[in-house]
Design a protein around this motif. Structure first.
Motif, PDB file in Angstrom:
ATOM      1  N   GLN A 137       1.490  10.448  -2.975  1.00 19.99           N
ATOM      2  CA  GLN A 137       0.998  10.663  -1.610  1.00 19.99           C
ATOM      3  C   GLN A 137       2.076  10.212  -0.617  1.00 19.99           C
ATOM      4  N   LYS A 138       3.197  10.913  -0.692  1.00 22.08           N
ATOM      5  CA  LYS A 138       4.405  10.484   0.009  1.00 22.08           C
ATOM      6  C   LYS A 138       4.300  10.611   1.518  1.00 22.08           C
ATOM      7  N   ALA A 139       3.554  11.584   2.006  1.00 21.30           N
ATOM      8  CA  ALA A 139       3.435  11.743   3.459  1.00 21.30           C
ATOM      9  C   ALA A 139       2.749  10.537   4.079  1.00 21.30           C
ATOM     10  N   MET A 140       1.647  10.087   3.483  1.00 23.57           N
ATOM     11  CA  MET A 140       0.958   8.928   4.024  1.00 23.57           C
ATOM     12  C   MET A 140       1.799   7.661   3.848  1.00 23.57           C
ATOM     13  N   ALA A 141       2.476   7.526   2.712  1.00 20.26           N
ATOM     14  CA  ALA A 141       3.347   6.367   2.509  1.00 20.26           C
ATOM     15  C   ALA A 141       4.425   6.317   3.589  1.00 20.26           C
ATOM     16  N   HIS A 142       5.027   7.459   3.885  1.00 14.94           N
ATOM     17  CA  HIS A 142       6.058   7.513   4.915  1.00 14.94           C
ATOM     18  C   HIS A 142       5.499   7.132   6.283  1.00 14.94           C
ATOM     19  N   VAL A 150       0.840  -1.199   0.000  1.00 15.04           N
ATOM     20  CA  VAL A 150       0.000   0.000   0.000  1.00 15.04           C
ATOM     21  C   VAL A 150       0.876   1.250   0.000  1.00 15.04           C
ATOM     22  N   ALA A 151       1.918   1.262   0.836  1.00 13.48           N
ATOM     23  CA  ALA A 151       2.823   2.419   0.884  1.00 13.48           C
ATOM     24  C   ALA A 151       3.472   2.645  -0.473  1.00 13.48           C
ATOM     25  N   ASP A 152       3.862   1.571  -1.151  1.00  5.98           N
ATOM     26  CA  ASP A 152       4.455   1.705  -2.494  1.00  5.98           C
ATOM     27  C   ASP A 152       3.443   2.308  -3.473  1.00  5.98           C
TER      28      ASP A 152
END
Length: 201
Positions: A189-194, A180-182
């Motif tokens: 949506q890098k903030a949520m992935a991080h 999901v993060a990938d």
């Protein structure tokens, strides 16, 4: 807040750091005119007190002194497609998010307290813009700050209840969270992935 214990976020220091980083939230209060909300920047005065100001003409302002209110800070959020888990067809869509609710009594601040709150708020935000020289109200023309200051009212909330959620897929296997993060990374949506990689473990 989400009832699933897997998403409970109880680290008070981390919650304060999260709220400080956002620096903006929504103040909710019941009034004789019905429920009202104001969208406001805020600053911590100490571990359990926040301060904010509203425009004098804001409909919520005349009802805040002495009332119980709720201040909500929202972080990143994202829609999560069931396909991204790669766990078969029996998954459902969801939404991941971070949110903090602070509840407590509100009192109106004095003019001097309001000025101190405005200065503290500005200093905290300006520090993030370094190496840009810091802006202060002393750069304004004589008398202008005092004139503008008269258009706002300052308030302090003593936080007596903290409620928070960090819904980051903690109820899914690590491999599914990574996928999901990938997918979120690929969508920008890098903030949520991080957050899913760092807080969702």
């Amino acid at each position: 807040m989400h009832p699933n214990a897997a998403f409970r976020w109880d680290d008070r220091d981390a919650l304060r750091a999260f709220a400080r980083e956002i620096g903006f939230g929504m103040l909710f209060a019941g009034t004789p005119d019905g429920p009202r909300v104001a969208h406001l920047p805020f600053v911590f005065l100490d571990d359990d007190r926040i301060a904010f100001h509203t425009a004098r003409g804001n409909g919520i302002a005349k009802h805040l002194d002495g009332t119980e209110a709720l201040f909500v800070v929202n972080g990143p959020d994202a829609y999560i497609s069931p396909d991204w888990y790669e766990l078969g067809n029996d998954q459902v869509p969801t939404w991941n998010y971070l949110a903090l609710e602070m509840q407590g009594p509100v009192r109106r601040m004095s003019d001097n307290e309001l000025i101190a709150q405005a200065d503290a708020l500005t200093a905290e935000q300006e520090a993030r813009l370094a190496p840009k020289p810091e802006w202060t109200r002393h750069k304004m023309s004589d008398g202008l700050f005092n004139k503008m200051h008269g258009a706002i009212i300052g308030f302090e909330m003593r936080v007596t209840a903290w409620r928070s959620t960090a819904k980051l897929g903690q109820n899914k296997p690590q491999g599914a969270r990574d996928r999901v993060a990938d997918a979120l990374d690929a969508r920008g949506q890098k903030a949520m992935a991080h957050l899913m990689r760092e807080l969702g473990k």
